[in-house]
Scaffold this motif. Structure first.
Motif, PDB file in Angstrom:
ATOM      1  N   TRP A  39       0.814  -1.213   0.000  1.00  0.00           N
ATOM      2  CA  TRP A  39       0.000   0.000   0.000  1.00  0.00           C
ATOM      3  C   TRP A  39       0.848   1.263   0.000  1.00  0.00           C
ATOM      4  CZ3 TRP A  39       0.742   3.110   4.216  1.00  0.00           C
ATOM      5  CH2 TRP A  39       1.254   2.511   5.373  1.00  0.00           C
ATOM      6  N   LEU A  40       2.130   1.156   0.344  1.00  0.00           N
ATOM      7  CA  LEU A  40       3.012   2.329   0.299  1.00  0.00           C
ATOM      8  C   LEU A  40       3.225   2.817  -1.127  1.00  0.00           C
ATOM      9  CD1 LEU A  40       5.708   1.444   2.967  1.00  0.00           C
ATOM     10  CD2 LEU A  40       4.021   3.276   3.073  1.00  0.00           C
ATOM     11  N   ARG A  41       3.069   1.949  -2.116  1.00  0.00           N
ATOM     12  CA  ARG A  41       3.196   2.379  -3.512  1.00  0.00           C
ATOM     13  C   ARG A  41       2.105   3.375  -3.872  1.00  0.00           C
ATOM     14  NH1 ARG A  41       4.253  -3.295  -4.160  1.00  0.00           N
ATOM     15  NH2 ARG A  41       6.489  -3.583  -4.402  1.00  0.00           N
ATOM     16  N   ARG A  42       0.919   3.209  -3.287  1.00  0.00           N
ATOM     17  CA  ARG A  42      -0.172   4.160  -3.541  1.00  0.00           C
ATOM     18  C   ARG A  42       0.045   5.466  -2.786  1.00  0.00           C
ATOM     19  NH1 ARG A  42      -2.961  -0.467  -2.378  1.00  0.00           N
ATOM     20  NH2 ARG A  42      -3.782   0.405  -0.446  1.00  0.00           N
ATOM     21  N   VAL A  43       0.553   5.367  -1.564  1.00  0.00           N
ATOM     22  CA  VAL A  43       0.788   6.566  -0.759  1.00  0.00           C
ATOM     23  C   VAL A  43       1.875   7.432  -1.390  1.00  0.00           C
ATOM     24  CG1 VAL A  43       1.598   7.392   1.490  1.00  0.00           C
ATOM     25  CG2 VAL A  43       0.044   5.446   1.370  1.00  0.00           C
ATOM     26  N   TYR A  44       2.916   6.808  -1.905  1.00  0.00           N
ATOM     27  CA  TYR A  44       4.041   7.530  -2.497  1.00  0.00           C
ATOM     28  C   TYR A  44       4.104   7.287  -4.000  1.00  0.00           C
ATOM     29  CZ  TYR A  44       5.656   8.460   2.209  1.00  0.00           C
ATOM     30  OH  TYR A  44       5.757   8.901   3.497  1.00  0.00           O
ATOM     31  N   TYR A  45       2.996   7.341  -4.661  1.00  0.00           N
ATOM     32  CA  TYR A  45       2.953   7.128  -6.107  1.00  0.00           C
ATOM     33  C   TYR A  45       3.772   8.209  -6.808  1.00  0.00           C
ATOM     34  CZ  TYR A  45       1.269   6.645 -10.853  1.00  0.00           C
ATOM     35  OH  TYR A  45       1.195   6.473 -12.204  1.00  0.00           O
ATOM     36  N   GLY A  46       4.710   7.795  -7.628  1.00  0.00           N
ATOM     37  CA  GLY A  46       5.547   8.728  -8.366  1.00  0.00           C
ATOM     38  C   GLY A  46       6.751   9.240  -7.576  1.00  0.00           C
ATOM     39  N   ALA A  47       6.778   9.008  -6.291  1.00  0.00           N
ATOM     40  CA  ALA A  47       7.923   9.437  -5.478  1.00  0.00           C
ATOM     41  C   ALA A  47       8.981   8.339  -5.488  1.00  0.00           C
ATOM     42  CB  ALA A  47       7.470   9.731  -4.050  1.00  0.00           C
ATOM     43  N   ASP A  48      10.233   8.742  -5.346  1.00  0.00           N
ATOM     44  CA  ASP A  48      11.315   7.763  -5.419  1.00  0.00           C
ATOM     45  C   ASP A  48      11.782   7.260  -4.063  1.00  0.00           C
ATOM     46  OD1 ASP A  48      12.245  10.273  -4.835  1.00  0.00           O
ATOM     47  OD2 ASP A  48      14.159   9.995  -5.830  1.00  0.00           O
ATOM     48  N   GLY A  49      11.035   7.501  -3.012  1.00  0.00           N
ATOM     49  CA  GLY A  49      11.440   6.983  -1.713  1.00  0.00           C
ATOM     50  C   GLY A  49      10.375   7.194  -0.665  1.00  0.00           C
ATOM     51  N   ILE A  50      10.621   6.631   0.499  1.00  0.00           N
ATOM     52  CA  ILE A  50       9.709   6.765   1.629  1.00  0.00           C
ATOM     53  C   ILE A  50      10.213   7.846   2.577  1.00  0.00           C
ATOM     54  CG2 ILE A  50       8.887   5.548   3.687  1.00  0.00           C
ATOM     55  CD1 ILE A  50       8.753   3.047   1.954  1.00  0.00           C
ATOM     56  N   TRP A  51      11.534   8.001   2.655  1.00  0.00           N
ATOM     57  CA  TRP A  51      12.135   8.966   3.576  1.00  0.00           C
ATOM     58  C   TRP A  51      12.386  10.283   2.871  1.00  0.00           C
ATOM     59  CZ3 TRP A  51      11.475   7.058   8.117  1.00  0.00           C
ATOM     60  CH2 TRP A  51      11.600   5.701   8.337  1.00  0.00           C
ATOM     61  N   SER A  52      12.349  11.377   3.630  1.00  0.00           N
ATOM     62  CA  SER A  52      12.666  12.690   3.066  1.00  0.00           C
ATOM     63  C   SER A  52      14.140  12.713   2.660  1.00  0.00           C
ATOM     64  CB  SER A  52      12.352  13.792   4.067  1.00  0.00           C
ATOM     65  OG  SER A  52      13.167  13.655   5.203  1.00  0.00           O
ATOM     66  N   ASP A  53      14.497  13.689   1.862  1.00  0.00           N
ATOM     67  CA  ASP A  53      15.850  13.725   1.311  1.00  0.00           C
ATOM     68  C   ASP A  53      16.939  13.948   2.362  1.00  0.00           C
ATOM     69  OD1 ASP A  53      14.925  13.272  -1.217  1.00  0.00           O
ATOM     70  OD2 ASP A  53      14.849  15.387  -1.760  1.00  0.00           O
ATOM     71  N   GLY A  54      16.692  14.756   3.362  1.00  0.00           N
ATOM     72  CA  GLY A  54      17.733  15.092   4.318  1.00  0.00           C
ATOM     73  C   GLY A  54      17.614  14.335   5.622  1.00  0.00           C
ATOM     74  N   TYR A  55      18.474  14.725   6.555  1.00  0.00           N
ATOM     75  CA  TYR A  55      18.436  14.161   7.905  1.00  0.00           C
ATOM     76  C   TYR A  55      19.096  15.152   8.856  1.00  0.00           C
ATOM     77  CZ  TYR A  55      23.321  12.814   7.122  1.00  0.00           C
ATOM     78  OH  TYR A  55      24.658  12.826   6.852  1.00  0.00           O
ATOM     79  N   PHE A  56      18.843  14.984  10.135  1.00  0.00           N
ATOM     80  CA  PHE A  56      19.465  15.805  11.170  1.00  0.00           C
ATOM     81  C   PHE A  56      20.503  14.947  11.881  1.00  0.00           C
ATOM     82  CE2 PHE A  56      19.681  16.720  15.720  1.00  0.00           C
ATOM     83  CZ  PHE A  56      20.124  18.027  15.688  1.00  0.00           C
ATOM     84  N   CYS A  57      21.652  15.525  12.169  1.00  0.00           N
ATOM     85  CA  CYS A  57      22.703  14.802  12.879  1.00  0.00           C
ATOM     86  C   CYS A  57      23.351  15.739  13.886  1.00  0.00           C
ATOM     87  CB  CYS A  57      23.741  14.293  11.889  1.00  0.00           C
ATOM     88  SG  CYS A  57      25.081  13.389  12.670  1.00  0.00           S
ATOM     89  N   SER A  58      23.489  15.246  15.101  1.00  0.00           N
ATOM     90  CA  SER A  58      24.141  16.008  16.154  1.00  0.00           C
ATOM     91  C   SER A  58      25.078  15.067  16.893  1.00  0.00           C
ATOM     92  CB  SER A  58      23.084  16.556  17.118  1.00  0.00           C
ATOM     93  OG  SER A  58      23.687  17.126  18.240  1.00  0.00           O
ATOM     94  N   THR A  59      26.248  15.586  17.274  1.00  0.00           N
ATOM     95  CA  THR A  59      27.177  14.746  18.015  1.00  0.00           C
ATOM     96  C   THR A  59      26.828  14.747  19.492  1.00  0.00           C
ATOM     97  OG1 THR A  59      28.706  16.580  18.283  1.00  0.00           O
ATOM     98  CG2 THR A  59      29.065  15.132  16.410  1.00  0.00           C
ATOM     99  N   VAL A  60      27.101  13.632  20.128  1.00  0.00           N
ATOM    100  CA  VAL A  60      26.917  13.489  21.566  1.00  0.00           C
ATOM    101  C   VAL A  60      28.310  13.248  22.109  1.00  0.00           C
ATOM    102  CG1 VAL A  60      25.829  12.146  23.389  1.00  0.00           C
ATOM    103  CG2 VAL A  60      24.639  12.474  21.214  1.00  0.00           C
ATOM    104  N   GLY A  61      28.850  14.213  22.844  1.00  0.00           N
ATOM    105  CA  GLY A  61      30.242  14.110  23.204  1.00  0.00           C
ATOM    106  C   GLY A  61      30.513  13.993  24.676  1.00  0.00           C
ATOM    107  N   VAL A  62      31.783  14.014  24.993  1.00  0.00           N
ATOM    108  CA  VAL A  62      32.278  13.938  26.351  1.00  0.00           C
ATOM    109  C   VAL A  62      32.338  15.354  26.900  1.00  0.00           C
ATOM    110  CG1 VAL A  62      34.193  13.226  27.800  1.00  0.00           C
ATOM    111  CG2 VAL A  62      33.627  11.913  25.756  1.00  0.00           C
ATOM    112  N   ASP A  63      31.779  15.575  28.072  1.00  0.00           N
ATOM    113  CA  ASP A  63      31.833  16.887  28.697  1.00  0.00           C
ATOM    114  C   ASP A  63      33.079  16.956  29.565  1.00  0.00           C
ATOM    115  OD1 ASP A  63      31.183  19.390  29.536  1.00  0.00           O
ATOM    116  OD2 ASP A  63      29.627  18.750  30.922  1.00  0.00           O
ATOM    117  N   GLU A  64      33.991  17.805  29.190  1.00  0.00           N
ATOM    118  CA  GLU A  64      35.260  17.941  29.919  1.00  0.00           C
ATOM    119  C   GLU A  64      35.112  18.946  31.028  1.00  0.00           C
ATOM    120  OE1 GLU A  64      38.077  16.150  29.491  1.00  0.00           O
ATOM    121  OE2 GLU A  64      37.015  14.983  28.010  1.00  0.00           O
TER     122      GLU A  64
END
Length: 120
Positions: free
Chosen positions: A95-120
Motif C-alpha cells: 500500500w506504500l506504492r499508492r501513498v508515495y505514487y511517483g515518489a522515489d522513496g519513503i524517507w525525506s531527502d535530508g536528515y538531522f545529525c548532532s554529536t553526543v560528546g564527552v563533557d570535559e
C-alpha cells in the motif's frame, strides 16, 4: 563511559540522527514503527562496527543514537539505513506504492545529525 577501539584509534563517537518520512506523512503507526526499528539493525551487516544504542519512532520520523567509528562517514551509514529500510518497507507493505505514487522513496531527502560528546 566506554570507549571503542579499532586497530589504530580509540574513539567515543556517538551521533543523534533524526530522519523523517517524505512529505511528513504519518505512516509509522501501530506495528509499522516497530518493524522499521527492527529493519535498522540490518546496518551491522555492512557496517559491523556501527552500534545502535537507542532508537525510537514517532508517526512521521525516527530518532536514533548511533555509535559510528571514524572510518565510516555518517552520511554513508544514514544513506544505507534509509535506502535498505525503504526498500524492505515497500516490499512488505504494498500500500506504500499508492501513498508515495511517483515518489522515489519513503524517507525525506535530508536528515538531522548532532554529536553526543564527552563533557570535559
Amino acid at each position: 563511559m566506554e570507549y571503542s577501539r579499532l586497530a589504530h584509534c580509540t574513539y567515543h563517537a556517538q551521533y543523534h540522527v533524526v530522519f523523517g518520512t517524505k512529505y511528513r506523512r504519518k505512516i509509522l503507526k501501530g506495528g509499522m514503527g516497530g518493524y522499521v526499528l527492527k529493519l535498522m539493525h540490518r546496518v551491522t551487516r555492512i557496517f559491523p562496527e556501527v552500534a545502535i544504542l537507542e532508537q525510537k519512532s514517532d508517526q512521521d520520523h525516527v530518532h536514533m543514537l548511533l555509535s559510528i567509528p571514524p572510518k565510516y562517514a555518517v552520511s554513508d551509514v544514514v544513506g544505507y539505513l534509509k535506502g535498505q529500510s525503504a526498500h524492505a518497507m515497500r516490499k512488505e507493505f504494498p500500500w506504500l506504492r499508492r501513498v508515495y505514487y511517483g515518489a522515489d522513496g519513503i524517507w525525506s531527502d535530508g536528515y538531522f545529525c548532532s554529536t553526543v560528546g564527552v563533557d570535559e
